[in-house]
Design a protein around this motif. Structure first.
Motif, PDB file in Angstrom:
ATOM      1  N   TRP A  84      43.181  24.423  79.130  1.00  0.00           N
ATOM      2  CA  TRP A  84      42.255  25.438  78.938  1.00  0.00           C
ATOM      3  C   TRP A  84      41.007  25.366  80.082  1.00  0.00           C
ATOM      4  O   TRP A  84      41.223  24.501  81.004  1.00  0.00           O
ATOM      5  N   SER A  85      40.507  26.412  80.242  1.00  0.00           N
ATOM      6  CA  SER A  85      39.427  26.534  81.386  1.00  0.00           C
ATOM      7  C   SER A  85      38.170  27.061  80.753  1.00  0.00           C
ATOM      8  O   SER A  85      38.113  27.873  79.845  1.00  0.00           O
ATOM      9  N   LEU A  86      36.970  26.589  81.555  1.00  0.00           N
ATOM     10  CA  LEU A  86      35.598  27.295  80.865  1.00  0.00           C
ATOM     11  C   LEU A  86      35.072  27.629  82.371  1.00  0.00           C
ATOM     12  O   LEU A  86      35.121  26.980  83.356  1.00  0.00           O
ATOM     13  N   GLN A  87      34.028  28.513  82.107  1.00  0.00           N
ATOM     14  CA  GLN A  87      32.882  28.680  83.092  1.00  0.00           C
ATOM     15  C   GLN A  87      31.519  29.040  82.374  1.00  0.00           C
ATOM     16  O   GLN A  87      31.519  29.347  81.358  1.00  0.00           O
ATOM     17  N   SER A  88      30.500  28.809  83.226  1.00  0.00           N
ATOM     18  CA  SER A  88      29.244  29.258  82.689  1.00  0.00           C
ATOM     19  C   SER A  88      28.887  30.571  83.229  1.00  0.00           C
ATOM     20  O   SER A  88      29.660  31.184  83.870  1.00  0.00           O
ATOM     21  N   PRO A  89      27.884  31.327  82.315  1.00  0.00           N
ATOM     22  CA  PRO A  89      27.418  32.681  82.630  1.00  0.00           C
ATOM     23  C   PRO A  89      27.071  32.876  84.204  1.00  0.00           C
ATOM     24  O   PRO A  89      26.628  31.643  84.765  1.00  0.00           O
ATOM     25  N   PRO A  90      27.173  33.644  84.945  1.00  0.00           N
ATOM     26  CA  PRO A  90      26.710  33.870  86.301  1.00  0.00           C
ATOM     27  C   PRO A  90      25.300  33.859  86.428  1.00  0.00           C
ATOM     28  O   PRO A  90      24.330  34.340  85.573  1.00  0.00           O
ATOM     29  N   LYS A  96      21.187  28.085  89.349  1.00  0.00           N
ATOM     30  CA  LYS A  96      21.362  29.488  89.523  1.00  0.00           C
ATOM     31  C   LYS A  96      22.809  29.804  89.939  1.00  0.00           C
ATOM     32  O   LYS A  96      23.011  30.650  90.567  1.00  0.00           O
ATOM     33  N   VAL A  97      23.687  28.808  89.749  1.00  0.00           N
ATOM     34  CA  VAL A  97      25.014  28.919  90.232  1.00  0.00           C
ATOM     35  C   VAL A  97      26.018  28.957  89.022  1.00  0.00           C
ATOM     36  O   VAL A  97      25.972  28.104  88.059  1.00  0.00           O
ATOM     37  N   GLN A  98      27.066  29.737  88.982  1.00  0.00           N
ATOM     38  CA  GLN A  98      28.188  29.713  88.232  1.00  0.00           C
ATOM     39  C   GLN A  98      28.789  28.503  88.486  1.00  0.00           C
ATOM     40  O   GLN A  98      29.212  28.444  89.417  1.00  0.00           O
ATOM     41  N   CYS A  99      29.322  27.841  87.287  1.00  0.00           N
ATOM     42  CA  CYS A  99      30.207  26.721  87.572  1.00  0.00           C
ATOM     43  C   CYS A  99      31.507  27.224  86.795  1.00  0.00           C
ATOM     44  O   CYS A  99      31.416  27.734  85.423  1.00  0.00           O
ATOM     45  N   TYR A 100      32.551  26.621  87.087  1.00  0.00           N
ATOM     46  CA  TYR A 100      33.833  26.713  86.225  1.00  0.00           C
ATOM     47  C   TYR A 100      34.711  25.543  86.280  1.00  0.00           C
ATOM     48  O   TYR A 100      34.523  24.722  87.005  1.00  0.00           O
ATOM     49  N   ARG A 101      35.579  25.310  85.587  1.00  0.00           N
ATOM     50  CA  ARG A 101      36.672  24.260  85.615  1.00  0.00           C
ATOM     51  C   ARG A 101      37.948  24.566  84.991  1.00  0.00           C
ATOM     52  O   ARG A 101      37.879  24.947  83.783  1.00  0.00           O
ATOM     53  N   PRO A 102      39.066  24.769  85.924  1.00  0.00           N
ATOM     54  CA  PRO A 102      40.209  25.009  85.196  1.00  0.00           C
ATOM     55  C   PRO A 102      40.891  23.680  84.891  1.00  0.00           C
ATOM     56  O   PRO A 102      40.549  22.444  85.246  1.00  0.00           O
ATOM     57  N   PHE A 103      41.748  23.813  84.120  1.00  0.00           N
ATOM     58  CA  PHE A 103      42.898  22.809  83.829  1.00  0.00           C
ATOM     59  C   PHE A 103      42.318  21.587  82.948  1.00  0.00           C
ATOM     60  O   PHE A 103      42.234  20.380  83.362  1.00  0.00           O
ATOM     61  N   LEU A 104      41.495  21.777  81.932  1.00  0.00           N
ATOM     62  CA  LEU A 104      41.127  20.849  81.125  1.00  0.00           C
ATOM     63  C   LEU A 104      42.077  20.456  79.901  1.00  0.00           C
ATOM     64  O   LEU A 104      42.846  21.355  79.237  1.00  0.00           O
TER      65      LEU A 104
END
Lengths: 223, 276
Positions: A84-90, A96-104
């Protein structure tokens, strides 16, 4: 000269295409809590250090993903344990940076235990095919949050159903999704992992909820 | 010669490059304006699909075997309702969920006992009419509309349910001129299809599904007119559960469907500015 003018045209076109809202994105600094914590070493401020504690701005998240294919739970998973993957709100958070992370990843029993920077996140994708449209709030650092058991029900189509009868682009058809509270079941499974941390964080339930205005769907609907 | 061919190559190439950029942006999503809103449910019976036989054990092969499908469903609808003292004449007085549940349970048992060829056409048509009547009695358009109104009013919107102004058929597209003096916009709520969808499993499973759309007609210029299509499906349940308690399960799933779809409409078509 001719090549230069073509290159210029190409550049102009590409720049035009690329114009639009630009979001700064970076990969979230997440860490998997596994059974072998002593093997996990990362480069910290003071050199190489063991990852067996929550940082002061970290939260721990855990839960379980239960894939139900053709009416049957796929747990225990073989090689097909869900990602699964997650990301923070923009544009939020300290930088003040959106972060994301695929392949959890998840473990064979479907559970996952990850350390993430405290904050709000969207679960953006779960294999094999779903945009779950779920969010969770783990803003308070130093807490272990139970995100719930995510049940994803889907049908695996035969080749002729896929070819001739299904509108789906994939050989799987997403049926149903639900987040349920099975904390008592999951607690026993993740407890040994939590106890490997230097300091066991207090546990809190923070079940994932649907993002208002969004509906879970399979990838096809993104067209 | 070269002069002739150069445009032949370069023009399509430029066109191809530009085409990538020239793709039109998707139309804006419909949104209601801040003002007086009329929520107008459709007045016709949505397409109902409680034909369990057709969507039975092997979905694919059964879908292809349309020939036997109608008869199987018809046999299903009649079978559980043909006890002593219960006849076709009494159908209008039987609770809608009992009829629909009977259709499902009977379709399953009819399939199991091989009642594929089932009833003659006349009887099958009668049963189909009974199912339509049950769906009509449920008033699915109104049920969802009412819940939308409740949500909107809770947050301070000026919203009214106008029950007798909606479209009378799926082909009718109204401009709601009569409502223009009283309202700033109309929200038309239409359930297009409701019925049981097959899900794989052993035993096979069934799930209630809704397909609907909500249409915004905006006279204020502050909203965005358009149509929003929405779908919802319930948790799939195996045949044996439907066979034993279809009416109760259906009633619960219908209620969950109404609630979820009303929530979707509220979230997606009303600007979410919090409590007004």
């Amino acid at each position: 000269m001719r090549i230069a003018s073509w290159t210029l045209l190409l550049l102009v076109v590409m720049v035009g295409c690329a114009a639009g809202p630009v979001h700064q994105k970076k990969e979230c600094n997440v860490r998997n809590v596994t059974a072998n914590l002593e093997q996990e070493w990362v480069a910290g401020e003071e050199g190489i250090e063991r990852v067996n504690r929550l940082g002061k701005n970290d939260s721990l998240i855990f839960g379980r993903i239960v894939l139900i294919r053709n009416g049957e739970s796929q747990i225990p998973y073989g090689f097909n344990s869900p990602w699964w993957s997650l990301q923070s709100p923009p544009g939020v958070g300290p930088e003040k940076v959106q972060c994301y992370r695929p392949f959890l990843g998840t473990r064979r029993d479907g559970t996952f235990v990850w350390i993430v920077p405290a904050g709000r996140y969207e679960m953006t994708f779960v294999t094999p095919l779903v945009r779950p449209a779920l969010e969770f709030d783990v803003s308070e650092s130093g807490i272990a949050y139970y995100l719930g058991d995510l049940l994803i029900d889907y049908d695996k189509l035969s080749w002729y159903e896929h070819m001739f009868l299904s509108r789906s682009r994939w050989p799987e058809h997403f049926n149903y999704l639900e987040v349920v509270d099975r904390y008592d079941e999951v607690r026993g499974r993740v407890s040994p992992l939590l106890h490997q941390l230097e300091e066991v964080p207090p546990v809190r339930k923070g079940l994932m909820t649907r993002i208002p205005g969004k509906v879970p769907h399979e990838l096809e609907s993104l067209k | 010669m070269i002069v002739f061919f150069k445009p032949l190559v370069s023009v399509p190439m430029c066109a191809m490059l530009l085409a990538g950029c020239a793709a039109p942006p998707p139309p804006p999503e419909p949104v209601l304006p801040d003002g007086r809103i009329a929520v107008v449910p459709a007045r016709y019976t949505p397409e109902a699909n409680f034909n369990v036989y057709a969507r039975g054990k092997s979905e694919a092969s059964s879908e292809l075997a349309k020939e036997g499908a109608a008869a199987g469903a018809a046999a299903g609808a009649v079978a559980p309702l043909q006890g002593p003292g219960v006849g076709v004449l009494l159908y209008p007085f039987i609770a809608p969920f009992t009829i629909l549940g009977g259709t499902i349970a009977g379709g399953i048992s009819g399939q199991a006992s091989g009642a594929v060829r089932g009833l003659p056409d006349e009887e099958a048509a009668k049963v189909s009419a009974v199912i339509d009547q049950a769906i009509h009695q449920l008033g699915v358009h109104v049920q969802i509309s009412r819940r939308v109104v409740e949500r909107a009013r809770h947050f301070g919107w000026q919203v009214e349910l106008v029950q007798d102004a909606g479209p009378g058929s799926s082909k009718e597209k109204l401009n709601y001129a009569d409502l223009r003096t009283q309202y700033d916009a109309v929200l038309e709520v239409v359930v297009d299809k409701v019925g049981m969808a097959a899900r794989k499993g052993d035993p096979p499973r069934l799930a209630l599904e809704f397909q609907m759309h909500a249409r915004v007609v905006d006279w204020s210029g502050k909203g965005v007119a358009g149509v929003k299509a929405l779908e919802w499906a319930a948790r799939p349940r195996p045949y044996d559960k439907w066979a034993s308690a279809s009416a109760e399960l259906l009633a619960a799933d219908f209620d969950e469907g109404y609630e979820t779809l009303a929530q979707y409409v509220w979230e997606m078509l009303f600007p979410q500015t919090g409590t007004k």
